[in-house]
Enzyme design. Structure first.
Site: not given
Ligand code: G3I
Length: 462
Positions: A275, A316, A352, A381, A383
């Site tokens: 990105e 990506n 997405h 990715e 969805d």
């Molecule tokens: O690990 C912490 C945890 O310790 C804490 O308790 C919790 C509280 O909210 O947060 C947890 O971290 C989260 C992390 O996912 C792991 O679950 C973050 O808040 C959350 O923002 C994060 O979201 C991820 C997101 O990327 C971050 O930008 C999504 O799961 C994930 O599906 C998403 O994937 C991205 C790709 O990597 C890149 N392309 C876009 C895609 C969607 O945003």
């Protein structure tokens, strides 16, 4: 003009009309007797279905066409594409659009619709008022080797990678999650476990517990792993963002060397940078770009190549599915950097999507132009979010989007992978990010396959 019959042409010989215009093959040179065939395929579910038709002209070139047929029952078209459709009672007509008006000898065009009612096929079709011959109103007469096979079975039969992102929580906590993840997919991506905030939360202090959990699961199930992701503006610890230019470049190189080096020979492809563009095609003004300029991109790829010379290295991004300012900026960057010897092997198109927006109908052309640069393409990715709670029509449209994406990828030989960003609506990033939207994945909250799953299955089994 009489269009003689011809049995259904295989999908492999169906020639899609290029969105940029039709090159009428053999125009004026046709000596073949006129002919046509219609391949009519349906994906049915409770109360509705999607029909995808391939109309093939095996006769003299035509410049303008109208397909007509009669529904056998009370089917009602609710949405349609790639033609101007009209229905009066059971009578249906579909007239060409500008881009697919001309069909040379042997050329085909694909069109389709969503409808209510049953999937029973029309008895016959006419093109320009003349009945086509042996239309093929049903599923492929050549029985699938194993129509009940998994996505993975059918993908592996055609040398294709069908994948999913995996989250460590449900992977360790839910048997249904593990069972489907291991049986339906032959490539997996760590949704979060291989990102910088997980693997190097403090400078020089690496934590591979989550990454190793994904690796162990994949290797136990004979699956490939797609590495995600090394350099991104999100989920990068604060200690990195506060470094000065020299220290940041050193930290990036060390991170890549350590992470890619640890899995060298076990992870065959990586999202090296993620990105890097704005929606208008400019460079994203991230801390990476602010501190290091565009050179961070080439440096990241060179570091990854040095850490694992055999890994396929990808750039990506999202919203690069169609041909637009952002995907063209990516195209131009890949072309320029490859010309400078930067080891970019692959482009990741995240996928997405949302049914509230039109489908990027030039996805196939976009994939093809990247392939023509000499790189592989992966849908990394996928969805397709809908407003929740989802109704049957939305799920039907969603299935069409899934089908259109995989058809576009399968149509280009260098598109070798399609990964969904999670596989069950029970575990998806979408609802937290897009309130009121979700249900974006091929399985529902209860691990039941949705029409989107069937769409992927039918494309891979076809
Ligand atoms: O690990 C912490 C945890 O310790 C804490 O308790 C919790 C509280 O909210 O947060 C947890 O971290 C989260 C992390 O996912 C792991 O679950 C973050 O808040 C959350 O923002 C994060 O979201 C991820 C997101 O990327 C971050 O930008 C999504 O799961 C994930 O599906 C998403 O994937 C991205 C790709 O990597 C890149 N392309 C876009 C895609 C969607 O945003």
């Amino acid at each position: 003009m009489k269009l003689l019959s011809r049995h259904r042409m295989s999908a492999a010989t169906a020639v899609l009309a290029m969105a940029s215009g039709i090159v009428v093959a053999g125009a004026g040179s046709a000596s073949a007797a006129p002919g046509c065939s219609v391949d009519y395929r349906t994906n049915g579910w409770g109360g509705g279905f999607t029909a995808n038709l391939t109309v093939t002209n095996t006769g003299d070139p035509v410049d303008g066409w109208t397909l007509e047929f009669a529904f056998p029952g009370d089917q009602r078209i609710t949405s349609s594409w790639n033609a101007t459709w009209s229905q009066s009672g059971q009578q249906v007509s579909a007239t060409n659009l500008t881009w697919n008006r001309s069909l040379g000898t042997g050329q085909s065009t694909e069109l389709g619709f969503n409808a209510t009612g049953g999937t029973a096929a029309p008895a016959s079709f006419t093109v320009n008022g003349v009945e086509c011959g042996d239309t093929d109103p049903g599923p492929d007469p050549d029985p699938d080797p194993d129509p009940s096979g998994t996505l993975r079975d059918h993908a592996e039969a055609r040398g294709f990678l069908i994948g999913t992102a995996l989250a460590t929580g449900p992977l360790s906590g839910e048997a249904s999650y593990r069972d489907i993840a291991g049986s339906e997919f032959n490539v997996v991506t760590a949704e979060n476990a291989m990102k910088w905030d997980a693997t190097e939360p403090q400078q020089g202090q690496f934590n591979f517990s989550g990454a190793d959990q994904i690796m162990d699961f994949a290797e136990a199930n004979g699956q490939t792993v797609h590495g995600h992701t090394l350099v991104w503006h999100n989920q990068t610890p604060g200690w990195v963002q506060n470094l000065d230019a020299n220290a940041m470049r050193t930290a990036m190189r060390n991170h890549i060397d350590t992470v890619v080096g640890r899995y060298a020979g076990r992870i065959p492809s990586w999202d090296v940078v993620n990105e890097v563009f704005n929606e208008n095609g400019g460079m994203r003004d991230s801390f990476w770009y602010q501190r290091l300029g565009e050179s961070y991109i080439a440096d990241a790829f060179r570091a990854a190549r040095a850490a694992d010379p055999n890994a396929e290295l990808c750039i990506n991004d999202y919203n690069v599915e169609g041909i637009n300012a952002k995907s063209t900026a990516m195209y131009n960057l890949v072309s320029r950097l490859r010309g400078q010897g930067v080891p970019i092997d692959c482009v990741g198109i995240q996928g997405h999507l949302s049914i509230q927006y039109g489908f990027p109908n030039d996805l196939r052309q976009n994939i093809q132009r990247f392939a023509d640069l000499g790189v592989d393409v992966k849908i990394t990715e996928l969805d397709v979010r809908v407003s929740t709670p989802a109704d049957a029509n939305e799920l039907a449209t969603q299935a069409t989007y899934y089908r259109n994406v995989i058809d576009a990828c399968l149509a280009v030989s260098r598109c070798d992978q399609l990964t969904v960003w999670g596989f069950t609506d029970k575990h998806s990033w979408v609802p937290d990010t897009f309130p009121g939207e979700g249900a974006a994945l091929p399985y529902d909250q209860n691990y039941q396959p949705k029409p989107a799953y069937q769409a992927l299955h039918d494309a891979l089994a076809g």
